[in-house]
Scaffold this active site. Sequence first.
Site, PDB file in Angstrom:
ATOM      1  N   ASP A 132     -13.491  15.752  29.076  1.00  0.00           N
ATOM      2  CA  ASP A 132     -13.730  14.952  27.993  1.00  0.00           C
ATOM      3  C   ASP A 132     -15.108  14.448  27.807  1.00  0.00           C
ATOM      4  OD1 ASP A 132     -11.028  15.159  27.635  1.00  0.00           O
ATOM      5  OD2 ASP A 132     -10.442  13.265  28.286  1.00  0.00           O
ATOM      6  N   CYS A 189      12.044  25.343  16.812  1.00  0.00           N
ATOM      7  CA  CYS A 189      12.145  23.919  17.499  1.00  0.00           C
ATOM      8  C   CYS A 189      11.155  23.204  16.606  1.00  0.00           C
ATOM      9  CB  CYS A 189      11.789  23.902  18.690  1.00  0.00           C
ATOM     10  SG  CYS A 189      12.075  22.061  19.325  1.00  0.00           S
TER      11      CYS A 189
END
Length: 211
Positions: A132, A189
């Site tokens: 990150d 889904c």
Amino acid sequence: MDLRAKHTQWIKDQAKRLGFMSCGISKADFLEQEAPRLEKWLSEGKNGQMQYMENHFDKRLDPRKLVEGSKSVISLLLNYYPSDIQKDKEAPKISKYAYGVDYHFVIKDKLKELLSLMQEEIGAVHGRAFVDSAPVLDKAWAEKSGLGWRGKHSNILSKQVGSFFFIAELIVDLELEYDSPATDHCGSCTACIDACPTEAITEPYVVDGSR
């Protein structure tokens, strides 16, 4: 076994020894499929207050612009599901990934150790570790490296290890054997879309950060 295959297997073995759940490797190249998605997402303002996502567009899509001479992206997963859970129902809720020591430090140390081991075993390997900390599209590289597929909530899912993991990378100037991209297993889904409390998943695979 040729040298690339030998180095690849050795790296994956060392990653496992260091505590990573999974390790996948892909060629450091331009993310052709990701480019129009990112451009559209940004142009529609779906990055919300994450204005930093608008910076370094080219580097986000091509690691060779981020790390000179890079040839491989080594993607790694580290479990963050805690063994302890909050028992005080009145206490503030803390995300599971925030338990314990800051993950940036934990993972960066492991990545640096892995790179150091590679240099000892293989030779003059140059690269950078990312947690990150730079314009790297972690999810895209994890998907391309075969570690999981991107669910309709945009997070990476793995049939082997679930979804409670951090994603990190080592981008190196070493040619290795590359894994095949993961395939999508979401099917019909819509559980994540139905459950999202702010309706931030505006359509399958698209999250509006402003929500």
